[in-house]
Design a protein around this motif. Structure first.
Motif, PDB file in Angstrom:
ATOM      1  N   LEU A  52      -6.571   7.797  -6.076  1.00 61.13           N
ATOM      2  CA  LEU A  52      -5.274   8.256  -6.566  1.00 61.13           C
ATOM      3  C   LEU A  52      -5.008   7.764  -7.984  1.00 61.13           C
ATOM      4  N   LEU A  53      -5.520   6.582  -8.334  1.00 54.83           N
ATOM      5  CA  LEU A  53      -5.390   6.101  -9.713  1.00 54.83           C
ATOM      6  C   LEU A  53      -6.157   7.008 -10.665  1.00 54.83           C
TER       7      LEU A  53
ATOM      8  N   LEU B 185       0.834  -1.201   0.000  1.00 53.51           N
ATOM      9  CA  LEU B 185       0.000   0.000   0.000  1.00 53.51           C
ATOM     10  C   LEU B 185       0.867   1.249   0.000  1.00 53.51           C
ATOM     11  N   LEU B 186       1.945   1.237   0.771  1.00 49.94           N
ATOM     12  CA  LEU B 186       2.848   2.386   0.832  1.00 49.94           C
ATOM     13  C   LEU B 186       3.415   2.708  -0.541  1.00 49.94           C
ATOM     14  N   LEU B 187       3.927   1.701  -1.238  1.00 56.38           N
ATOM     15  CA  LEU B 187       4.522   1.928  -2.554  1.00 56.38           C
ATOM     16  C   LEU B 187       3.477   2.374  -3.572  1.00 56.38           C
ATOM     17  N   THR B 188       2.300   1.749  -3.525  1.00 62.20           N
ATOM     18  CA  THR B 188       1.249   2.101  -4.483  1.00 62.20           C
ATOM     19  C   THR B 188       0.804   3.546  -4.312  1.00 62.20           C
ATOM     20  N   VAL B 189       0.592   3.958  -3.066  1.00 65.62           N
ATOM     21  CA  VAL B 189       0.158   5.328  -2.807  1.00 65.62           C
ATOM     22  C   VAL B 189       1.235   6.329  -3.240  1.00 65.62           C
TER      23      VAL B 189
ATOM     24  N   SER C   8      -3.845  10.782  -0.431  1.00 62.62           N
ATOM     25  CA  SER C   8      -2.428  10.453  -0.362  1.00 62.62           C
ATOM     26  C   SER C   8      -1.956  10.409   1.086  1.00 62.62           C
ATOM     27  N   VAL C   9      -2.330  11.433   1.869  1.00 55.74           N
ATOM     28  CA  VAL C   9      -1.923  11.485   3.276  1.00 55.74           C
ATOM     29  C   VAL C   9      -2.565  10.342   4.059  1.00 55.74           C
ATOM     30  N   GLU C  10      -3.853  10.118   3.847  1.00 62.15           N
ATOM     31  CA  GLU C  10      -4.537   9.064   4.588  1.00 62.15           C
ATOM     32  C   GLU C  10      -4.052   7.678   4.180  1.00 62.15           C
TER      33      GLU C  10
END
Length: 295
Positions: free
Chosen positions: A276-277, A176-180, A245-247
């Motif tokens: 975000l996508l 999730l971190l990398l995707t965001v 993005s922050v959440e």
């Protein structure tokens, strides 16, 4: 007198020459690069050019890491005594602001990297690229991927301080971190390219960034939580795409409970990646439309 005749082998006359390639010959197809190869070559050249230019400027590398560290420590120390969020006991301001600072690194790195669009147009480099065989979409993708790579590199360096922000391996969600981070970087670089193509000076670009992009970051939940904000401000924060993005980063670093504690609604949790996508797709599309504009 007997003359010994020497037999001379008969020749065909002219030396053989290779036959010309017929249309559709395999060798001809190997010599002419395909359309996809030309598009990828344009993307690769622009991406590599931005990354190499970044590493050739040591001041940018130092500033990219020093600025967020100072901001995080100074602001965190200043608000640590007065920061309280109902239902989020144990979360001090440095833990709360860490995802927001990571987003700030991605934002400013991506936006400052896209300033090169203005510089490259002024120097005539982009005009030469646009006159080449690559499409304008490949130009946008090359610039977006190069700027995103720089932003992700800087954000990854800052993430080395995650243990100081109370991030534990048990709550860390790396996919999730990398995707965001990737989707945020692509969306913000697309926005930066679309803006930079219409603005003809770096001074004007800085002004637009201060008016549009800085408020987007402030109202993303990076500096103060959604919980406790006024009705109008909370409504603006909910519509802000950078909030996701922050959440998303907060949920990836601290878990869903920490994200919900500072005001994320249960219905919005889990929507970070789809939103975000869509954000990245829309602004990369707008950037491609802007670059396709005839002047």
């Amino acid at each position: 007198m007997n003359a010994h005749a020497t037999a001379v082998p008969e020749t065909s006359g002219e030396p053989e020459s290779p036959s010309p390639l017929a249309p559709g010959d395999a060798r001809e197809e190997e010599q002419i690069p395909g359309s996809l190869a030309l598009q990828w070559a344009t993307v690769r050249v622009l991406l590599a050019r931005d990354v190499v230019r970044f590493f050739r400027q040591p001041s940018r590398i130092v500033g990219a890491l020093a600025q967020p560290i100072l901001f995080w420590f100074v602001i965190g120390a200043g608000f640590s005594g007065s920061f309280r969020v109902e239902g989020a006991q144990g979360m001090d301001y440095q833990r709360f602001s860490f995802p927001g600072v990571v987003t700030m690194v991605v934002l400013f790195s991506a936006i400052f990297a896209t300033i090169s669009v203005i510089e490259d147009r002024r120097e005539g480099f982009l005009q030469s690229v646009l006159a080449g065989p690559g499409s304008r979409l490949s130009v946008v993708l090359g610039k977006a991927l190069g700027s995103s790579a720089i932003a992700l590199l800087q954000a990854s360096l800052f993430l080395l301080f995650a243990p100081l922000a109370g991030v534990r391996a048990a709550t860390l969600d790396v996919p999730l971190l990398l995707t965001v981070m990737v989707l945020s970087a692509l969306g913000l670089t697309g926005m930066g390219i679309a803006l930079a193509w219409w603005v003809r000076s770096t001074a004007g670009y800085h002004a637009v960034m201060s008016i549009v992009l800085l408020p987007m970051w402030v109202l993303s939940g990076a500096m103060f939580p959604l919980k406790g904000a006024g009705p109008l401000l909370a409504w603006v924060m909910r519509l802000n795409p950078m909030r996701f993005s922050v959440e998303g980063l907060r949920r990836a670093l601290y878990g869903a409970e920490a994200s919900l504690a500072v005001g994320t609604t249960s219905s919005a949790a889990g929507l970070e990646v789809p939103v975000l996508l869509a954000f990245a797709t829309v602004f990369l599309g707008l950037a491609a439309i802007s670059v396709s504009r005839r002047e």
